[in-house]
Write a protein that holds these residues in place. Sequence first.
Motif, PDB file in Angstrom:
ATOM      1  N   ARG A   1       0.808  -1.221   0.000  1.00  8.08           N
ATOM      2  CA  ARG A   1       0.000   0.000   0.000  1.00  8.08           C
ATOM      3  C   ARG A   1       0.842   1.273   0.000  1.00  8.08           C
ATOM      4  NH1 ARG A   1      -4.770  -0.943   4.333  1.00  8.08           N
ATOM      5  NH2 ARG A   1      -5.608   0.890   3.225  1.00  8.08           N
ATOM      6  N   ARG A   2       1.953   1.215  -0.674  1.00  5.76           N
ATOM      7  CA  ARG A   2       2.752   2.401  -0.940  1.00  5.76           C
ATOM      8  C   ARG A   2       2.787   2.576  -2.452  1.00  5.76           C
ATOM      9  NH1 ARG A   2       1.668   2.300   3.610  1.00  5.76           N
ATOM     10  NH2 ARG A   2       3.017   2.787   5.406  1.00  5.76           N
ATOM     11  N   PHE A   3       2.175   3.633  -2.924  1.00  2.50           N
ATOM     12  CA  PHE A   3       1.930   3.795  -4.346  1.00  2.50           C
ATOM     13  C   PHE A   3       2.952   4.665  -5.065  1.00  2.50           C
ATOM     14  CE2 PHE A   3      -2.049   3.074  -2.099  1.00  2.50           C
ATOM     15  CZ  PHE A   3      -2.521   1.950  -2.767  1.00  2.50           C
ATOM     16  N   TYR A   4       3.625   5.549  -4.326  1.00  2.00           N
ATOM     17  CA  TYR A   4       4.624   6.428  -4.901  1.00  2.00           C
ATOM     18  C   TYR A   4       5.880   6.416  -4.045  1.00  2.00           C
ATOM     19  CZ  TYR A   4       0.714   8.287  -7.617  1.00  2.00           C
ATOM     20  OH  TYR A   4      -0.370   8.416  -8.452  1.00  2.00           O
ATOM     21  N   TRP A   5       7.009   6.416  -4.708  1.00  5.68           N
ATOM     22  CA  TRP A   5       8.311   6.442  -4.055  1.00  5.68           C
ATOM     23  C   TRP A   5       9.105   7.607  -4.628  1.00  5.68           C
ATOM     24  CZ3 TRP A   5       9.420   2.754  -0.308  1.00  5.68           C
ATOM     25  CH2 TRP A   5       8.485   1.714  -0.212  1.00  5.68           C
TER      26      TRP A   5
ATOM     27  N   GLU B   1      25.341  22.883  -6.954  1.00  6.11           N
ATOM     28  CA  GLU B   1      23.995  23.179  -6.502  1.00  6.11           C
ATOM     29  C   GLU B   1      23.186  21.935  -6.149  1.00  6.11           C
ATOM     30  OE1 GLU B   1      24.089  24.456 -10.956  1.00  6.11           O
ATOM     31  OE2 GLU B   1      25.501  24.298  -9.280  1.00  6.11           O
ATOM     32  N   ASP B   2      23.724  20.751  -6.426  1.00  5.18           N
ATOM     33  CA  ASP B   2      23.092  19.509  -5.996  1.00  5.18           C
ATOM     34  C   ASP B   2      23.414  19.175  -4.542  1.00  5.18           C
ATOM     35  OD1 ASP B   2      21.889  18.910  -8.524  1.00  5.18           O
ATOM     36  OD2 ASP B   2      23.833  18.174  -9.229  1.00  5.18           O
ATOM     37  N   THR B   3      24.306  19.925  -3.940  1.00  6.50           N
ATOM     38  CA  THR B   3      24.679  19.697  -2.548  1.00  6.50           C
ATOM     39  C   THR B   3      23.468  19.856  -1.638  1.00  6.50           C
ATOM     40  OG1 THR B   3      26.966  20.411  -2.881  1.00  6.50           O
ATOM     41  CG2 THR B   3      26.094  20.523  -0.644  1.00  6.50           C
ATOM     42  N   ALA B   4      23.173  18.822  -0.858  1.00  2.84           N
ATOM     43  CA  ALA B   4      21.997  18.821   0.008  1.00  2.84           C
ATOM     44  C   ALA B   4      21.957  17.516   0.790  1.00  2.84           C
ATOM     45  CB  ALA B   4      20.720  18.971  -0.816  1.00  2.84           C
ATOM     46  N   ILE B   5      21.039  17.459   1.736  1.00  2.10           N
ATOM     47  CA  ILE B   5      20.688  16.189   2.351  1.00  2.10           C
ATOM     48  C   ILE B   5      19.555  15.593   1.523  1.00  2.10           C
ATOM     49  CG2 ILE B   5      19.797  15.033   4.399  1.00  2.10           C
ATOM     50  CD1 ILE B   5      21.053  17.232   6.069  1.00  2.10           C
ATOM     51  N   TYR B   6      19.717  14.357   1.130  1.00  2.00           N
ATOM     52  CA  TYR B   6      18.735  13.688   0.288  1.00  2.00           C
ATOM     53  C   TYR B   6      17.911  12.710   1.114  1.00  2.00           C
ATOM     54  CZ  TYR B   6      20.726  15.608  -3.965  1.00  2.00           C
ATOM     55  OH  TYR B   6      21.134  16.461  -4.969  1.00  2.00           O
ATOM     56  N   TYR B   7      16.602  12.773   0.944  1.00  2.00           N
ATOM     57  CA  TYR B   7      15.669  11.936   1.678  1.00  2.00           C
ATOM     58  C   TYR B   7      14.857  11.077   0.716  1.00  2.00           C
ATOM     59  CZ  TYR B   7      16.447  15.437   5.345  1.00  2.00           C
ATOM     60  OH  TYR B   7      17.003  16.284   6.273  1.00  2.00           O
ATOM     61  N   CYS B   8      14.628   9.837   1.076  1.00  2.00           N
ATOM     62  CA  CYS B   8      13.671   9.035   0.336  1.00  2.00           C
ATOM     63  C   CYS B   8      12.346   9.054   1.074  1.00  2.00           C
ATOM     64  CB  CYS B   8      14.160   7.599   0.113  1.00  2.00           C
ATOM     65  SG  CYS B   8      14.360   6.607   1.603  1.00  2.00           S
ATOM     66  N   ALA B   9      11.274   8.850   0.342  1.00  2.00           N
ATOM     67  CA  ALA B   9       9.945   8.925   0.916  1.00  2.00           C
ATOM     68  C   ALA B   9       8.990   8.020   0.157  1.00  2.00           C
ATOM     69  CB  ALA B   9       9.437  10.373   0.888  1.00  2.00           C
ATOM     70  N   ALA B  10       7.918   7.637   0.832  1.00  2.00           N
ATOM     71  CA  ALA B  10       6.874   6.822   0.227  1.00  2.00           C
ATOM     72  C   ALA B  10       5.516   7.381   0.611  1.00  2.00           C
ATOM     73  CB  ALA B  10       6.998   5.366   0.672  1.00  2.00           C
ATOM     74  N   SER B  11       4.532   7.152  -0.246  1.00  2.39           N
ATOM     75  CA  SER B  11       3.194   7.651  -0.005  1.00  2.39           C
ATOM     76  C   SER B  11       2.170   6.531  -0.095  1.00  2.39           C
ATOM     77  CB  SER B  11       2.837   8.747  -1.013  1.00  2.39           C
ATOM     78  OG  SER B  11       1.517   9.217  -0.805  1.00  2.39           O
ATOM     79  N   ASN B  12       1.201   6.547   0.824  1.00  4.67           N
ATOM     80  CA  ASN B  12       0.105   5.587   0.792  1.00  4.67           C
ATOM     81  C   ASN B  12      -1.139   6.158   0.116  1.00  4.67           C
ATOM     82  OD1 ASN B  12      -0.954   7.317   2.708  1.00  4.67           O
ATOM     83  ND2 ASN B  12      -0.850   5.853   4.398  1.00  4.67           N
ATOM     84  N   ILE B  13      -0.994   7.286  -0.523  1.00  9.78           N
ATOM     85  CA  ILE B  13      -2.090   7.882  -1.274  1.00  9.78           C
ATOM     86  C   ILE B  13      -2.135   7.247  -2.659  1.00  9.78           C
ATOM     87  CG2 ILE B  13      -3.048  10.018  -2.209  1.00  9.78           C
ATOM     88  CD1 ILE B  13      -1.575  11.505   0.009  1.00  9.78           C
ATOM     89  N   ALA B  14      -3.316   6.793  -3.054  1.00  8.01           N
ATOM     90  CA  ALA B  14      -3.447   6.046  -4.303  1.00  8.01           C
ATOM     91  C   ALA B  14      -3.162   6.893  -5.533  1.00  8.01           C
ATOM     92  CB  ALA B  14      -4.832   5.420  -4.399  1.00  8.01           C
ATOM     93  N   GLN B  15      -3.563   8.134  -5.500  1.00  4.44           N
ATOM     94  CA  GLN B  15      -3.337   9.024  -6.627  1.00  4.44           C
ATOM     95  C   GLN B  15      -2.987  10.410  -6.105  1.00  4.44           C
ATOM     96  OE1 GLN B  15      -6.518   9.164  -9.488  1.00  4.44           O
ATOM     97  NE2 GLN B  15      -5.312  10.285 -10.993  1.00  4.44           N
TER      98      GLN B  15
END
Length: 125
Positions: A30-34, A88-102
Motif C-alpha cells: 500500500r505504498r503507491f509512490y516512491w 547546486e546539488d549539494t543537500a541532504i537527500y531523503y527518500c519517501a513513500a506515499s500511501n495515497i493512491a493518486q
Amino acid sequence: QVQLVESGGGSVQSGGSLRLSCAASVYTYRRFYWAWFRQAPGKEREGVAVIDNSGRSTYANSVQGRFSIFQDNSKRTLYLQMNSLKPEDTAIYYCAASNIAQLSSRLIPAQYTDWGQGTRVTVSS
C-alpha cells in the motif's frame, strides 16, 4: 509505517556521479509512490524524482537528464542514480513513500507518509 534507510551519500567533485539507495526494512504494501527529496542548508525541501508502482517516473527540471530513479525487482530498495553532479546539488537527500493512491502533485513533501533520515551529498567545484 514503512521504515526507510538511505545510504550512498558522500563528497564528489563537480561532474562526478553517486548512487543513493533507500532500503525498506518492512513490507511495503500500500505504498503507491516512491520519491527522493533534497534540502540544502537554509532552503526549503524540494522534490527531485518520483516513481509510481507502474514504473512511471517524474523529475524536477533541475535534474532532468542527469538523475534516474528506479527500484529493484522486489521494490524493497529505491535508488537514485546521479550523474553530472553540480555544486547546486549539494543537500541532504531523503527518500519517501506515499500511501495515497493518486497524488495531486507528485513532488510535494506533504503528500508523503514515510520518510528516511537522509544522506548527505556534497559536490565541490
